[in-house]
Write a protein that holds these residues in place. Structure first.
Motif, short mmCIF file in Angstrom:
data_model
loop_
_atom_site.label_atom_id
_atom_site.label_comp_id
_atom_site.label_asym_id
_atom_site.label_seq_id
_atom_site.Cartn_x
_atom_site.Cartn_y
_atom_site.Cartn_z
N PHE A 1 0.82 -1.21 0.00
CA PHE A 1 0.00 0.00 0.00
C PHE A 1 0.86 1.27 0.00
CE2 PHE A 1 0.10 -1.75 4.41
CZ PHE A 1 0.88 -0.77 5.01
N PHE A 2 2.14 1.13 -0.32
CA PHE A 2 2.99 2.31 -0.48
C PHE A 2 3.72 2.21 -1.82
CE2 PHE A 2 5.33 -0.92 1.81
CZ PHE A 2 6.60 -0.92 1.25
N PRO A 3 3.92 3.33 -2.49
CA PRO A 3 4.56 3.30 -3.81
C PRO A 3 6.02 2.86 -3.73
CG PRO A 3 3.43 5.40 -3.42
CD PRO A 3 3.50 4.69 -2.10
N THR A 4 6.59 2.49 -4.87
CA THR A 4 8.02 2.19 -4.94
C THR A 4 8.80 3.40 -4.45
OG1 THR A 4 7.65 0.74 -6.83
CG2 THR A 4 9.91 1.52 -6.46
N THR A 5 9.67 3.18 -3.45
CA THR A 5 10.31 4.29 -2.76
C THR A 5 11.79 4.03 -2.55
OG1 THR A 5 8.24 4.66 -1.54
CG2 THR A 5 10.21 5.75 -0.69
N PHE A 6 12.59 5.09 -2.68
CA PHE A 6 14.02 5.02 -2.40
C PHE A 6 14.40 6.19 -1.50
CE2 PHE A 6 13.38 3.01 -6.51
CZ PHE A 6 14.08 1.82 -6.37
N ASN A 7 15.38 5.95 -0.62
CA ASN A 7 15.91 7.01 0.23
C ASN A 7 17.11 7.65 -0.47
OD1 ASN A 7 14.09 6.52 2.32
ND2 ASN A 7 15.40 5.00 3.27
N LEU A 8 17.09 8.97 -0.54
CA LEU A 8 18.20 9.69 -1.16
C LEU A 8 18.89 10.55 -0.10
CD1 LEU A 8 16.64 10.90 -4.54
CD2 LEU A 8 17.79 8.76 -4.04
#
Length: 500
Positions: A136-143
């Motif tokens: 239930f959360f979009p594809t995500t990356f930490n920058l």
């Protein structure tokens, strides 16, 4: 002129009705419980804000104090929790409105980290079906930490739109959309962008402001051609056992400009960001409605457009999303008997009626911008204080208190078997009759007690400036509540009969 005057008179009449209703609702316990049965010592509060929470505390007849530690409840800002909480000792009866490491849920990057970790753990255990329910959360990356991984994903999905969000800001500040890597070059090439491979001494390095980058949900459900998201309130009184209350009423926040994914509109925040702080600066911002729509009215609208089973499944999925997000941080959250937290969940629905979790707010805005918004927040906060039960009126077994429904206590708490719906979220908020019945039941119990008085918290000595040892680690386990091990509701209200 006549039309304008009539509108003003109408608004004033409506506002006076709101005031009367608020006053009546928050005084049920004082109305039905005899004065001699009420706590002899007034509840003392400290508050860091001058908005609806301050008004609510005052309306309950509680006494404001400015003492650093001599209070019964403190509605504090997050900075106080970070700077002071670990270095004081609180008396057993004192309550504070944040958990010590609330940021595990409310900081965007840590929220995603905990959700991903929980999902991986379930997959490792072979519970693939349960793990799939965390999608239930979009594809995500930490920058900047995962920039290389992000670039690989970006190149695999040519032409997709992404959204950048700073992890430590609120009200839509610093958020922007992009569809080309060159569009984030200014951020990447900023002087603050440094990596661990740099040859500069550690003490001289500057770090880029941490962001998360997510694949943008480009097919949001639209009403009137405009994008919207939901603000929903969840109250957690304990992480061990995990205890969650969900408020029936919330609201949808709308943009002021029709939705568009055209290249020229990607940078238009009035098209894509629903934050009130952003939308209120638009020329066509509606101050009368505040760009908001009551959650129940939204649900009724959806029922007119989609089948009841589809809408029921949507709202049930939103409730499960909230429960699973809290379960993902249960093992890492420091459980403290003094702490509770009112979370503001931001949820987006796409055109397929799939809910997406955008973020969780530790300090959801309690400032009202319309009379109806003020009424809703005053009532909701009053119910929070009733659940906390500083007066010791409640039994602790209630499954509905005002507009809050208990949805999880070491296991799911579900509506009765004859209920047409899987959740009361967005249903009719019958808080007035519920509070009235709870007050009458409390009055009867107190009158039957030999002393006739609740065990009111006694004022203690101001806290000592020592390291607190009052918290314990959160329990890792959870069990599923069933009809056989659940306490019956004492609200006296058949919740299964609540109409939409």
């Amino acid at each position: 002129v006549v039309s304008t005057q009539s509108s003003i008179l109408l608004l004033l009449c409506v506002d006076s009705i709101f005031v009367a209703r608020r006053r009546k609702m928050c005084e049920y316990f004082r109305k039905y419980i005899k004065k001699e049965h009420q706590p002899q010592n007034p509840i003392r509060f400290r508050c860091s804000f001058q908005n609806t929470i301050y008004d609510t505390l005052k309306r309950r007849g509680w006494k404001e104090v400015d003492s650093e530690l001599d209070w019964d409840i403190f509605w504090a800002d997050k900075e106080w929790i970070h700077d002071v909480m670990d270095y004081i000792h609180l008396q057993p009866h004192q309550r504070v409105n944040h958990f010590r490491n609330h940021y595990e849920l409310t900081r965007k990057d840590l929220l995603i980290k905990n959700l991903k970790r929980t999902k991986r753990a379930l997959e490792k255990e072979g519970r693939v079906e349960e793990a799939s329910k965390f999608n239930f959360f979009p594809t995500t990356f930490n920058l900047p930490a995962e920039y290389s991984l992000f670039v690989e994903e970006f190149k695999r999905n040519h032409g997709s739109v992404w959204i950048m969000k700073p992890v430590g800001r609120a009200q839509g500040k610093g958020i922007f959309l992009f569809s080309k890597l060159s569009q984030i070059s200014d951020w990447k090439n900023d002087g603050r962008w440094k990596t661990e491979n740099t040859t500069e001494p550690r003490e001289e390095r500057q770090q880029a402001e941490p962001y998360i980058v997510q694949r943008y949900v480009n097919n949001p459900l639209l009403i009137g051609g405009k994008k919207f998201d939901l603000r929903i309130y969840a109250l957690v009184t304990s992480y061990s056992p995990l205890t969650i209350y969900l408020y029936r009423t919330g609201f949808a926040r709308f943009t002021t400009t029709r939705f568009s994914m055209k290249a020229d509109d990607i940078v238009n925040t009035y098209v894509h960001l629903t934050n009130v702080a952003v939308q209120k600066t638009a020329d066509n911002y509606n101050e009368r409605t505040g760009g908001k729509w009551d959650l129940r009215n939204l649900k009724l609208y959806l029922l007119s457009k989609f089948s009841p089973p589809m809408v029921n499944e949507l709202f049930a999925d939103i409730q499960e999303l909230i429960i699973r997000s809290l379960m993902s941080v249960q093992k890492v959250m420091i459980n403290d008997k003094h702490c509770f937290e009112l979370y503001g969940y931001d949820v987006l629905m796409d055109s397929n009626l799939k809910p997406w979790l955008l973020e969780v707010n530790a300090s959801p805005s309690l400032t009202a911008n319309t009379p109806s918004d003020y009424e809703m927040k005053i009532a909701m906060l009053d119910d929070v204080l009733t659940i906390l039960d500083l007066e010791h009126y409640m039994t602790g077994t209630e499954e509905q208190v005002g507009g809050f429904d208990l949805i999880y206590r070491n296991g799911h708490i579900r509506p009765a078997g004859n209920s047409l719906y899987n959740t009361f979220l967005g249903c009719y908020n019958n808080r007035a009759p519920v509070l009235k019945k709870l007050a009458k039941q409390a009055a009867a119990r107190l009158a039957a007690q030999p002393s006739g008085l609740p065990e009111a918290p006694q004022p203690g000595n101001p806290g000592k400036p020592v390291k607190s040892d009052s918290f314990s680690s959160s329990s890792a386990g959870s069990r599923r509540a069933t009809a056989s091990n659940r306490e019956p509701s004492n609200s006296g209200d058949d919740r299964s009969s609540s109409a939409v």
